[in-house]
Design a protein around this motif. Structure first.
Motif, mmCIF file in Angstrom:
data_model
loop_
_atom_site.group_PDB
_atom_site.id
_atom_site.type_symbol
_atom_site.label_atom_id
_atom_site.label_comp_id
_atom_site.label_asym_id
_atom_site.label_seq_id
_atom_site.Cartn_x
_atom_site.Cartn_y
_atom_site.Cartn_z
ATOM 1 N N LEU A 235 0.823 -1.206 0.000
ATOM 2 C CA LEU A 235 0.000 0.000 0.000
ATOM 3 C C LEU A 235 0.860 1.260 0.000
ATOM 4 O O LEU A 235 0.551 2.243 -0.669
ATOM 5 C CB LEU A 235 -0.918 0.006 1.241
ATOM 6 C CG LEU A 235 -1.854 -1.210 1.381
ATOM 7 C CD1 LEU A 235 -2.491 -1.258 2.760
ATOM 8 C CD2 LEU A 235 -2.935 -1.162 0.310
ATOM 9 N N THR A 236 1.929 1.243 0.754
ATOM 10 C CA THR A 236 2.797 2.423 0.856
ATOM 11 C C THR A 236 4.143 2.053 1.461
ATOM 12 O O THR A 236 4.249 1.054 2.183
ATOM 13 C CB THR A 236 2.152 3.507 1.754
ATOM 14 O OG1 THR A 236 3.016 4.643 1.792
ATOM 15 C CG2 THR A 236 1.930 3.017 3.177
ATOM 16 N N ASP A 237 5.150 2.883 1.175
ATOM 17 C CA ASP A 237 6.438 2.685 1.852
ATOM 18 C C ASP A 237 6.708 3.826 2.837
ATOM 19 O O ASP A 237 7.788 3.921 3.402
ATOM 20 C CB ASP A 237 7.580 2.570 0.826
ATOM 21 C CG ASP A 237 7.759 3.832 0.000
ATOM 22 O OD1 ASP A 237 6.926 4.760 0.128
ATOM 23 O OD2 ASP A 237 8.734 3.904 -0.779
ATOM 24 N N VAL B 80 10.785 -2.668 3.057
ATOM 25 C CA VAL B 80 10.190 -4.011 2.996
ATOM 26 C C VAL B 80 9.635 -4.255 1.594
ATOM 27 O O VAL B 80 8.989 -3.385 1.009
ATOM 28 C CB VAL B 80 9.049 -4.133 4.034
ATOM 29 C CG1 VAL B 80 8.337 -5.470 3.902
ATOM 30 C CG2 VAL B 80 9.604 -3.962 5.434
ATOM 31 N N SER B 81 9.883 -5.444 1.053
ATOM 32 C CA SER B 81 9.394 -5.740 -0.299
ATOM 33 C C SER B 81 7.869 -5.858 -0.310
ATOM 34 O O SER B 81 7.259 -6.385 0.618
ATOM 35 C CB SER B 81 9.999 -7.062 -0.761
ATOM 36 O OG SER B 81 9.287 -7.542 -1.862
ATOM 37 N N SER B 82 7.280 -5.351 -1.390
ATOM 38 C CA SER B 82 5.823 -5.443 -1.498
ATOM 39 C C SER B 82 5.402 -6.807 -2.066
ATOM 40 O O SER B 82 4.240 -7.138 -2.137
ATOM 41 C CB SER B 82 5.291 -4.327 -2.378
ATOM 42 O OG SER B 82 5.830 -4.475 -3.664
ATOM 43 N N LEU B 83 6.402 -7.601 -2.477
ATOM 44 C CA LEU B 83 6.055 -8.907 -3.061
ATOM 45 C C LEU B 83 5.843 -9.928 -1.951
ATOM 46 O O LEU B 83 6.573 -9.948 -0.959
ATOM 47 C CB LEU B 83 7.193 -9.392 -3.960
ATOM 48 C CG LEU B 83 7.531 -8.481 -5.134
ATOM 49 C CD1 LEU B 83 8.749 -9.008 -5.866
ATOM 50 C CD2 LEU B 83 6.339 -8.376 -6.073
ATOM 51 N N LEU B 84 4.846 -10.762 -2.146
ATOM 52 C CA LEU B 84 4.647 -11.859 -1.188
ATOM 53 C C LEU B 84 5.632 -12.963 -1.536
ATOM 54 O O LEU B 84 5.790 -13.300 -2.708
ATOM 55 C CB LEU B 84 3.232 -12.410 -1.342
ATOM 56 C CG LEU B 84 2.193 -12.057 -0.298
ATOM 57 C CD1 LEU B 84 0.939 -12.877 -0.533
ATOM 58 C CD2 LEU B 84 2.690 -12.263 1.115
#
Ligand code: M6R
Length: 608
Positions: free
Chosen positions: A199-201, A238-242
């Motif tokens: 959603l956001t960094d 933090v990576s946004s990828l699961l």
């Protein structure tokens, strides 16, 4: 020990809530729920069991609404049923909670006397009822929350959604993390940066006692005294990828196989490989010569990494080490010397007991180093120095690659201490570094035993109990091996220092109990063999994990002997951990257990 998300969005919000909950499942997975604002109504949907059950329910009939909150639960008070799942709502307010409200019984009695109708067995449900009681007396939502918070004892991260207030989300926390995420015309609240990553960094971490009042365009934070406070906003990496399982059946299998790579990565972060020297990436704020004693504090697998490191610090740096499980450390009132060192170890960096122990150690004037895998975690943020383990996201509840990387960091730190204290010469240092550099290759070689271990696991799967034995650094590895097996296969298992067997546990030995002996051919090997003889004499089935020399010298009948590559013994636990992880994994698979999300557990334990 639950995951929390709240969103004031610009589109229907339910998809984003569920996506965030997926990232929060490591905090609990026994039930889940969401609440959204549909017109003037709060629409609540909850489901028992894994998040996929809620997803299924929502797929048939998704709730509308651009504002919402969500929760994934690890039960503390009340069974993991739909009725106890969050959000808990009254007429005007819905709440999600992580933590424990310790005075919920008194509050519930008081609220029930005043007519509140409770529907769950949880501690959490007092919160919406309490807030509702203030709303009924004409308080605004913000005033109602601020009047309620001082009445709650215990630990909490809370997020509130109010009927009729589509542009309002309130979050509050005490001894439990909560972060505000700033989006483009949207705003979020979440347990951590991991939940908010897609959603956001842009993240503001709330501090203890904070209450954040959010609209889509404003964020005002009130401190404990009720006045407005400023909190730093930072960019999260933090990576946004699961994380995915690649071609593996379970995350645990993938993580076991990643160990040669992540061990190497962690190692090169802390070594000058070419010069064969240890090289801390930053200066430590103390001199090891000024330290008289190290307190190592951690929970579960991380504490066993600490037990192993105790041998290294004591032998290589001649420094005494006390080791405590974090839940005991603060309460036993150990005499601590200002200026000494506390090392806290945690994969997640959010374990409540470890965090509380870290804070206690700081209050007592100790220097604090954390060995953590999640660099954005509370423990990482609050400790004086952070030594990251570069294991990458660990998703399986059973800790594997984080353990190996913790050992790597602790090994390098012990060599650093030995060097600084003049206990290790330059030659000693470069010999030890050479041994460390070999470890990733040896781990890869140990993984080749997998087919043999998979076969063995079919025998292990029928056992009613198992015992693990070891001496020296293999003793704490035996504790870790037993934890690994029990937590994912549900077979009762215990680890013992091999010499302790005769002081009681030997009474358990019979033909039905496999005894796994971890015994590299080292200076205590002969002693371990004697203990193995004692087991054999009583009909115990021995599974021996050793090297070629150990296999030829053991002279004891074994059910299976697993032969690992020959290595210098000092850092053997990092290699001997591999077969015991594989044995636990394949045994759990053979028993049809839920390997990555075993019953009753959570990856991150955020309650005391
Ligand atoms: O995140 P942490 O390292 O602080 O977690 C500590 C323990 O909860 C953890 O190691 C737990 O014992 C694992 N399930 C073991 O595999």
């Amino acid at each position: 020990m639950c995951g929390i998300i709240g969103i004031l969005g610009r589109d229907p919000v339910v998809g984003k809530l569920v996506a965030s909950l997926k990232r929060l499942e490591y905090r609990g997975y026994d039930s889940a729920g969401v609440a959204t604002l549909e017109g003037l109504r709060i629409e609540c949907r909850r489901a028992e069991g894994k998040l996929r059950n809620l997803e299924e329910q929502l797929r048939h009939c998704p709730p509308a609404g651009q504002s919402g909150i969500g929760h994934t639960r690890w039960a503390t008070h009340g069974k993991p049923t739909e009725g106890n799942a969050h959000p808990h709502a009254t007429e005007s307010v819905a709440v999600v909670h992580n933590g424990i409200i310790e005075n919920f019984r008194e509050l519930r009695a008081e609220l029930e006397r005043n007519g509140a109708d409770f529907k769950s067995e949880t501690d959490t449900e007092v919160v919406p009822h309490l807030v509702e009681s203030y709303l009924k007396n004409g308080y605004s939502p913000q005033d109602a929350v601020q009047a309620s918070l001082p009445r709650l004892r215990g630990a909490f991260a809370l997020t509130f959604l109010f009927k009729g207030h589509d542009d309002l989300l309130i979050g509050a926390c005490k001894a439990s993390p909560l972060a505000v995420g700033h989006g483009n015309g949207e705003v979020y609240l979440g347990s951590d940066a991991i939940a908010l990553a897609p959603l956001t960094d842009t993240i503001t971490y709330l501090e203890d006692g904070d209450c954040a009042v959010l609209t889509r365009t404003t964020c005002v934070i009130y401190g404990t005294g009720g006045s407005v406070v400023q909190r730093e906003t930072s960019k999260s990496v933090v990576s946004s990828l699961l994380a995915d399982k690649a071609n593996y059946r379970h995350f645990m299998a993938k993580e076991i196989h990643e160990q040669p790579t992540v061990a190497g990565k962690t190692l090169t972060h802390y070594l000058d490989v070419a010069a064969k020297r240890v090289a801390m990436p930053m200066a430590l704020p103390f001199d090891f010569n000024s330290i008289q004693r190290i307190s190592i504090i951690a929970c579960g697998t991380a504490s066993y990494a600490g037990h192993i490191a105790k041998y290294w610090f004591e032998r290589l740096a001649r420094l005494s080490v006390e080791i405590d499980v974090a839940s005991e450390f603060r309460y036993r009132e150990a005499p601590l010397r200002r200026g000494d060192l506390a090392i806290v170890i945690s994969q997640s960096g959010e374990t409540a007991d470890t965090l509380a122990a870290l804070r206690y150690a700081k209050d007592q004037g100790l220097h604090t180093i954390s060995v953590v895998n999640v660099a954005t975690s509370t423990i990482a943020r609050e400790s004086e120095s952070v030594l990251p383990t570069l294991a990458g996201p660990e998703i399986g509840v059973a800790s594997t690659k984080a353990f190996i990387c913790q050992l790597m960091v602790l090994a390098v730190l012990a060599v650093t201490a030995g060097k600084e204290r003049g206990k290790l010469s330059k030659i000693d240092e470069s010999n030890l570094v050479r041994e460390l550099i070999e470890v990733p290759r040896l781990i890869a070689a140990a993984l080749l035993a997998e087919p043999q271990i998979e076969k063995l696991a079919h025998l292990m799967a029928d056992a009613r109990a198992a015992i693990y034995l070891g001496r020296g650094t293999s003793a704490p590895l035996a504790f870790e091996a037993a934890l690994k097996l029990k937590e994912i296969s549900y077979i009762h298992s215990e680890g013992y220092a091999a010499g302790e067997l005769k002081h009681g546990p030997i009474a358990l030995i019979d033909e039905a109990i496999p005894v796994v002996v971890i015994a590299p051919y080292d200076r205590v090997f002969d002693k371990t063999v004697s203990n193995m003889q004692e087991v054999a004499a009583r009909g115990g089935k021995i599974i021996l994990i050793t090297d070629a020399k150990g296999a030829s010298e053991a002279a004891v009948d074994t059910l299976v002997t697993i032969v690992l590559p020959t290595m210098v013994a000092t850092f053997a636990p990092m290699v001997y951990a591999i077969p015991v992880q594989l044995l636990a994994y394949h045994t759990a698979v053979a028993r049809g257990a839920d390997v990555d999300q075993p019953r009753n557990l959570a990856k991150s334990v955020t309650v005391e």
